[in-house]
Design a protein around this motif. Sequence first.
Motif, PDB file in Angstrom:
ATOM      1  N   GLY A  65       5.654  52.547 -45.184  1.00  0.00           N
ATOM      2  CA  GLY A  65       6.437  51.443 -45.734  1.00  0.00           C
ATOM      3  C   GLY A  65       7.920  51.759 -45.765  1.00  0.00           C
ATOM      4  O   GLY A  65       8.756  50.937 -45.386  1.00  0.00           O
ATOM      5  N   ASN A  66       8.254  52.963 -46.203  1.00  0.00           N
ATOM      6  CA  ASN A  66       9.656  53.385 -46.238  1.00  0.00           C
ATOM      7  C   ASN A  66      10.229  53.431 -44.825  1.00  0.00           C
ATOM      8  O   ASN A  66      11.346  52.973 -44.578  1.00  0.00           O
ATOM      9  N   TYR A  67       9.462  53.965 -43.900  1.00  0.00           N
ATOM     10  CA  TYR A  67       9.898  54.044 -42.508  1.00  0.00           C
ATOM     11  C   TYR A  67      10.174  52.654 -41.937  1.00  0.00           C
ATOM     12  O   TYR A  67      11.213  52.420 -41.309  1.00  0.00           O
TER      13      TYR A  67
ATOM     14  N   LEU B  73      13.945  51.428 -40.742  1.00  0.00           N
ATOM     15  CA  LEU B  73      14.117  51.012 -39.351  1.00  0.00           C
ATOM     16  C   LEU B  73      14.574  49.554 -39.277  1.00  0.00           C
ATOM     17  O   LEU B  73      15.495  49.214 -38.533  1.00  0.00           O
ATOM     18  N   ALA B  74      13.959  48.688 -40.082  1.00  0.00           N
ATOM     19  CA  ALA B  74      14.330  47.270 -40.098  1.00  0.00           C
ATOM     20  C   ALA B  74      15.765  47.086 -40.583  1.00  0.00           C
ATOM     21  O   ALA B  74      16.488  46.223 -40.075  1.00  0.00           O
ATOM     22  N   GLU B  75      16.202  47.887 -41.549  1.00  0.00           N
ATOM     23  CA  GLU B  75      17.589  47.806 -42.011  1.00  0.00           C
ATOM     24  C   GLU B  75      18.548  48.165 -40.884  1.00  0.00           C
ATOM     25  O   GLU B  75      19.599  47.552 -40.734  1.00  0.00           O
TER      26      GLU B  75
ATOM     27  N   PRO C 125      13.899  41.929 -44.520  1.00  0.00           N
ATOM     28  CA  PRO C 125      14.063  40.729 -45.341  1.00  0.00           C
ATOM     29  C   PRO C 125      15.036  40.975 -46.495  1.00  0.00           C
ATOM     30  O   PRO C 125      15.022  42.038 -47.100  1.00  0.00           O
ATOM     31  N   VAL C 126      15.874  40.005 -46.742  1.00  0.00           N
ATOM     32  CA  VAL C 126      16.835  40.074 -47.846  1.00  0.00           C
ATOM     33  C   VAL C 126      16.465  38.936 -48.791  1.00  0.00           C
ATOM     34  O   VAL C 126      16.580  37.761 -48.442  1.00  0.00           O
ATOM     35  N   LEU C 127      16.008  39.297 -49.986  1.00  0.00           N
ATOM     36  CA  LEU C 127      15.496  38.287 -50.911  1.00  0.00           C
ATOM     37  C   LEU C 127      16.546  37.252 -51.282  1.00  0.00           C
ATOM     38  O   LEU C 127      16.255  36.056 -51.337  1.00  0.00           O
ATOM     39  N   SER C 128      17.770  37.694 -51.523  1.00  0.00           N
ATOM     40  CA  SER C 128      18.815  36.734 -51.893  1.00  0.00           C
ATOM     41  C   SER C 128      19.081  35.768 -50.746  1.00  0.00           C
ATOM     42  O   SER C 128      19.283  34.568 -50.969  1.00  0.00           O
ATOM     43  N   GLU C 129      19.067  36.258 -49.517  1.00  0.00           N
ATOM     44  CA  GLU C 129      19.274  35.401 -48.352  1.00  0.00           C
ATOM     45  C   GLU C 129      18.141  34.376 -48.224  1.00  0.00           C
ATOM     46  O   GLU C 129      18.378  33.200 -47.955  1.00  0.00           O
TER      47      GLU C 129
ATOM     48  N   LEU D  17      11.071  37.937 -39.849  1.00  0.00           N
ATOM     49  CA  LEU D  17      11.527  36.715 -40.510  1.00  0.00           C
ATOM     50  C   LEU D  17      13.006  36.482 -40.269  1.00  0.00           C
ATOM     51  O   LEU D  17      13.490  35.376 -40.375  1.00  0.00           O
ATOM     52  N   ARG D  18      13.722  37.542 -39.956  1.00  0.00           N
ATOM     53  CA  ARG D  18      15.156  37.456 -39.652  1.00  0.00           C
ATOM     54  C   ARG D  18      15.498  38.533 -38.654  1.00  0.00           C
ATOM     55  O   ARG D  18      14.676  39.377 -38.334  1.00  0.00           O
ATOM     56  N   GLY D  19      16.714  38.502 -38.161  1.00  0.00           N
ATOM     57  CA  GLY D  19      17.161  39.538 -37.241  1.00  0.00           C
ATOM     58  C   GLY D  19      16.968  39.173 -35.781  1.00  0.00           C
ATOM     59  O   GLY D  19      16.692  38.019 -35.443  1.00  0.00           O
TER      60      GLY D  19
END
Length: 157
Positions: free
Chosen positions: A36-38, A42-44, A50-54, A88-90
């Motif tokens: 999960g951390n990996y 990597l996604a960052e 995913p960015v919750l505020s976005e 979901l984004r990117g």
Amino acid sequence: SQTSVPCMNGAQSGTALPERSYLLLGRKYRYGVDYGNYMHRLAEDIGSAPVLSEMFFDMLRGRRPAADTLKAIFAYCFGQAYPSFFRLRGPFASEEQWQVATTELYRVNVDRGFLENFGLVSVSSLFLALNLGFWSLEALAWAVGMVPVRRGFDRYS
């Protein structure tokens, strides 16, 4: 063909970790990573985490239906690091993955039952309150000059 995985950060040879790493190697097994951390690190890096505020502000602006957005947020916050969430984004965003997140992955979380979800939400809310409280104290300490601001990997030292 040989990859860097067997020799990742010297895990096989017993050498120490480099000073600057993704901090993914576990303490229990020196040859594995926390999946999960990996996935999140990597996604960052590629801009697809995913960015919750976005997600929330997109819902408020009417870009996504409120029910779908709230289902996706719930599934993301209380589910596993499924690859669909990182589409979901990117650069590899996909409407199909929104459908997967708001149907299949949402159902997995809901099907756990009320008591388990209540426990997860309760514990998460408690830690959210603690994090917000300590973040406020740190922001106050930073504002009055008691704590230096650390960026990047410096925050881990």
